[in-house]
Motif scaffolding. Sequence first.
Motif, PDB file in Angstrom:
ATOM      1  N   ASP A 131       6.185  -8.758   1.548  1.00 44.59           N
ATOM      2  CA  ASP A 131       5.308  -9.174   2.675  1.00 44.59           C
ATOM      3  C   ASP A 131       5.379 -10.825   2.763  1.00 44.59           C
ATOM      4  O   ASP A 131       5.071 -11.145   3.740  1.00 44.59           O
ATOM      5  CB  ASP A 131       3.834  -8.651   2.413  1.00 44.59           C
ATOM      6  CG  ASP A 131       3.536  -8.967   0.800  1.00 44.59           C
ATOM      7  OD1 ASP A 131       4.313  -9.341   0.003  1.00 44.59           O
ATOM      8  OD2 ASP A 131       2.267  -8.671   0.721  1.00 44.59           O
ATOM      9  N   ASP A 166       2.436 -10.318  13.134  1.00 43.68           N
ATOM     10  CA  ASP A 166       1.113  -9.914  13.017  1.00 43.68           C
ATOM     11  C   ASP A 166       0.681  -9.440  11.574  1.00 43.68           C
ATOM     12  O   ASP A 166      -0.426  -8.644  11.670  1.00 43.68           O
ATOM     13  CB  ASP A 166       0.888  -8.876  14.269  1.00 43.68           C
ATOM     14  CG  ASP A 166       1.025  -9.456  15.700  1.00 43.68           C
ATOM     15  OD1 ASP A 166       0.660 -10.522  15.768  1.00 43.68           O
ATOM     16  OD2 ASP A 166       1.640  -8.700  16.454  1.00 43.68           O
ATOM     17  N   TRP A 167       1.560  -9.220  10.786  1.00 40.67           N
ATOM     18  CA  TRP A 167       1.665  -8.868   9.404  1.00 40.67           C
ATOM     19  C   TRP A 167       0.462  -9.215   8.732  1.00 40.67           C
ATOM     20  O   TRP A 167       0.363 -10.433   8.673  1.00 40.67           O
ATOM     21  CB  TRP A 167       2.840  -8.600   8.739  1.00 40.67           C
ATOM     22  CG  TRP A 167       2.984  -7.845   7.463  1.00 40.67           C
ATOM     23  CD1 TRP A 167       2.698  -8.386   6.354  1.00 40.67           C
ATOM     24  CD2 TRP A 167       2.907  -6.401   7.006  1.00 40.67           C
ATOM     25  NE1 TRP A 167       2.685  -7.662   5.190  1.00 40.67           N
ATOM     26  CE2 TRP A 167       2.823  -6.475   5.945  1.00 40.67           C
ATOM     27  CE3 TRP A 167       3.140  -5.421   8.161  1.00 40.67           C
ATOM     28  CZ2 TRP A 167       2.678  -5.093   5.297  1.00 40.67           C
ATOM     29  CZ3 TRP A 167       3.391  -4.182   7.597  1.00 40.67           C
ATOM     30  CH2 TRP A 167       3.288  -3.885   6.249  1.00 40.67           C
ATOM     31  N   GLN A 168      -0.459  -8.412   8.302  1.00 34.71           N
ATOM     32  CA  GLN A 168      -1.638  -8.905   7.299  1.00 34.71           C
ATOM     33  C   GLN A 168      -1.241  -8.516   5.895  1.00 34.71           C
ATOM     34  O   GLN A 168      -1.027  -7.335   5.531  1.00 34.71           O
ATOM     35  CB  GLN A 168      -2.679  -8.443   7.761  1.00 34.71           C
ATOM     36  CG  GLN A 168      -3.329  -8.781   8.882  1.00 34.71           C
ATOM     37  CD  GLN A 168      -4.590  -8.012   9.437  1.00 34.71           C
ATOM     38  OE1 GLN A 168      -5.006  -7.268   8.952  1.00 34.71           O
ATOM     39  NE2 GLN A 168      -5.078  -8.845  10.579  1.00 34.71           N
ATOM     40  N   GLN A 169      -1.116  -9.818   4.999  1.00 27.82           N
ATOM     41  CA  GLN A 169      -0.680  -9.472   3.600  1.00 27.82           C
ATOM     42  C   GLN A 169      -1.426  -8.343   2.978  1.00 27.82           C
ATOM     43  O   GLN A 169      -2.705  -8.684   3.276  1.00 27.82           O
ATOM     44  CB  GLN A 169      -0.369 -10.540   2.998  1.00 27.82           C
ATOM     45  CG  GLN A 169       0.752 -11.468   3.396  1.00 27.82           C
ATOM     46  CD  GLN A 169       0.942 -12.458   2.254  1.00 27.82           C
ATOM     47  OE1 GLN A 169       1.336 -12.197   1.169  1.00 27.82           O
ATOM     48  NE2 GLN A 169       1.444 -13.785   2.734  1.00 27.82           N
ATOM     49  N   GLY A 170      -1.168  -7.474   2.156  1.00 28.19           N
ATOM     50  CA  GLY A 170      -1.935  -6.500   1.518  1.00 28.19           C
ATOM     51  C   GLY A 170      -2.389  -5.341   2.341  1.00 28.19           C
ATOM     52  O   GLY A 170      -3.079  -4.246   1.843  1.00 28.19           O
ATOM     53  N   GLN A 171      -2.078  -5.291   3.558  1.00 25.96           N
ATOM     54  CA  GLN A 171      -2.388  -4.082   4.169  1.00 25.96           C
ATOM     55  C   GLN A 171      -1.802  -2.665   3.877  1.00 25.96           C
ATOM     56  O   GLN A 171      -2.316  -1.642   4.040  1.00 25.96           O
ATOM     57  CB  GLN A 171      -2.418  -4.176   5.927  1.00 25.96           C
ATOM     58  CG  GLN A 171      -0.919  -4.273   6.421  1.00 25.96           C
ATOM     59  CD  GLN A 171      -0.812  -4.628   7.751  1.00 25.96           C
ATOM     60  OE1 GLN A 171      -1.982  -4.688   8.362  1.00 25.96           O
ATOM     61  NE2 GLN A 171       0.297  -4.693   8.301  1.00 25.96           N
ATOM     62  N   ALA A 172      -0.339  -3.332   3.486  1.00 24.48           N
ATOM     63  CA  ALA A 172       0.333  -1.793   3.133  1.00 24.48           C
ATOM     64  C   ALA A 172       1.700  -2.520   2.635  1.00 24.48           C
ATOM     65  O   ALA A 172       1.860  -3.718   2.519  1.00 24.48           O
ATOM     66  CB  ALA A 172       0.756  -1.001   4.394  1.00 24.48           C
ATOM     67  N   GLN A 173       2.412  -1.439   2.025  1.00 22.14           N
ATOM     68  CA  GLN A 173       3.721  -1.946   1.664  1.00 22.14           C
ATOM     69  C   GLN A 173       4.833  -1.947   2.875  1.00 22.14           C
ATOM     70  O   GLN A 173       4.742  -0.993   3.652  1.00 22.14           O
ATOM     71  CB  GLN A 173       4.340  -1.014   0.769  1.00 22.14           C
ATOM     72  CG  GLN A 173       3.699  -1.181  -0.834  1.00 22.14           C
ATOM     73  CD  GLN A 173       4.323  -0.353  -1.904  1.00 22.14           C
ATOM     74  OE1 GLN A 173       5.800  -0.177  -1.889  1.00 22.14           O
ATOM     75  NE2 GLN A 173       3.716   0.206  -2.885  1.00 22.14           N
ATOM     76  N   TRP A 215       5.902   1.142   5.391  1.00 15.12           N
ATOM     77  CA  TRP A 215       5.626   0.688   6.838  1.00 15.12           C
ATOM     78  C   TRP A 215       7.007   1.023   7.674  1.00 15.12           C
ATOM     79  O   TRP A 215       7.015   1.767   8.571  1.00 15.12           O
ATOM     80  CB  TRP A 215       5.356  -0.432   7.030  1.00 15.12           C
ATOM     81  CG  TRP A 215       4.728  -0.912   8.487  1.00 15.12           C
ATOM     82  CD1 TRP A 215       3.954  -0.795   9.170  1.00 15.12           C
ATOM     83  CD2 TRP A 215       5.932  -1.411   9.673  1.00 15.12           C
ATOM     84  NE1 TRP A 215       3.759  -1.037  10.765  1.00 15.12           N
ATOM     85  CE2 TRP A 215       5.290  -1.378  10.639  1.00 15.12           C
ATOM     86  CE3 TRP A 215       7.432  -1.674   9.449  1.00 15.12           C
ATOM     87  CZ2 TRP A 215       5.693  -1.786  12.002  1.00 15.12           C
ATOM     88  CZ3 TRP A 215       7.750  -1.940  10.863  1.00 15.12           C
ATOM     89  CH2 TRP A 215       7.341  -1.972  11.952  1.00 15.12           C
ATOM     90  N   ASP A 237       1.880  10.333   7.017  1.00 11.02           N
ATOM     91  CA  ASP A 237       0.580  10.265   7.457  1.00 11.02           C
ATOM     92  C   ASP A 237      -0.153  11.738   7.217  1.00 11.02           C
ATOM     93  O   ASP A 237      -0.620  12.433   8.171  1.00 11.02           O
ATOM     94  CB  ASP A 237       0.639   9.953   9.021  1.00 11.02           C
ATOM     95  CG  ASP A 237      -0.813   9.781   9.527  1.00 11.02           C
ATOM     96  OD1 ASP A 237      -1.659   9.360   8.639  1.00 11.02           O
ATOM     97  OD2 ASP A 237      -0.965   9.505  10.489  1.00 11.02           O
TER      98      ASP A 237
END
Lengths: 198, 132
Positions: free
Chosen positions: A16, A72-79, A83, A165
């Motif tokens: 990330d 737009d990637w937000q750190q910590g939202q997912a691996q 993704w 999902d």
Amino acid sequence: MSQSAPIPCDEVVGDDALLVLFANGDRWAAQELTRRLAPRTFAVAVRVLGDRAEAEDVTQEAMMRLWKMAPDWQQGQAQVSSWLYRVAMNLCLDRKRRSRGGTVGLDQVPDPQDPKPGVLEQIQQSARWDALQAGLMRLPDRQRQAVVLRHIEELSNPEIAVIMDISVEAVESLTARGKRALAQALAGQREALGYGDD
Amino acid sequence: MAMTERDKANDELETLFAQARAQRPGIPDGLTDRILADALAFQEAQTAPKPAGETHTGSGTDRVGIRGVFGSVFGGWPALGGMVAAALVGVWIGAAPPAFVPDAAQILSEADADLDVFDAIDLASLLTEDTQ
């Protein structure tokens, strides 16, 4: 465009953080993310699609979506890898749905790359590879994805649940049914695969 | 001995999985090159200077033109079109109201002529009453 010096250890900079660097124009981050993520994405796509050419397209498209998402990637939202797997698996599903009823390029599945097997052993390994791939291709799409992610990519059930999902229980059910179906499909080929001699 | 057969089948399947893990299909060089070319082209497009006249609200990848900000706040061009149409209809109704809508201009002018209750009252006399 900034040019930072390569950092030797994979663990120093997470995926990330590399995405943030990429979004800021860092070329090394692009190379490093490609090195880390593209090969496994391609390998999974080959297994799921059974076709190298289609797997190449899926991998390139999935990586393109990664680049576009980077700002737009937000750190910590997912691996990042989860993704990317998710995008790739959805692209694979789209392709399989579009080509439903068409032929599957099993003949394009690569031969084993073991450097030193004897000729007979090589043929046997190739037969085993083809048998596994043929068995996988007979599974329903979602079962095949779950089996590939669990037993070939060795991802955890919770990670697969995120990628597909679905719930962890659904992953367990898919992989169990997939393994049973694969075992049955391969049972009739034991002699051809050389297991009769083992 | 059905259980033994099943165990054997599972063992063989595990062997096949292990071989598959050891023999992952290698990524073609051409694909790596194409992916990197995509990445660098995207980076260049992101960092290239915007055409003159477009306002930037940040730096690096966070640049959004004023039209982008305006559009995102109000919901994009379709929503803006609706807002402009609604404003024009409002102006038209105000200037030339239909029969069933009260005419604000007429009401105000009548109030000025007939209902001006303060016209006859002298503020000074009211204050005087309070002090008496």
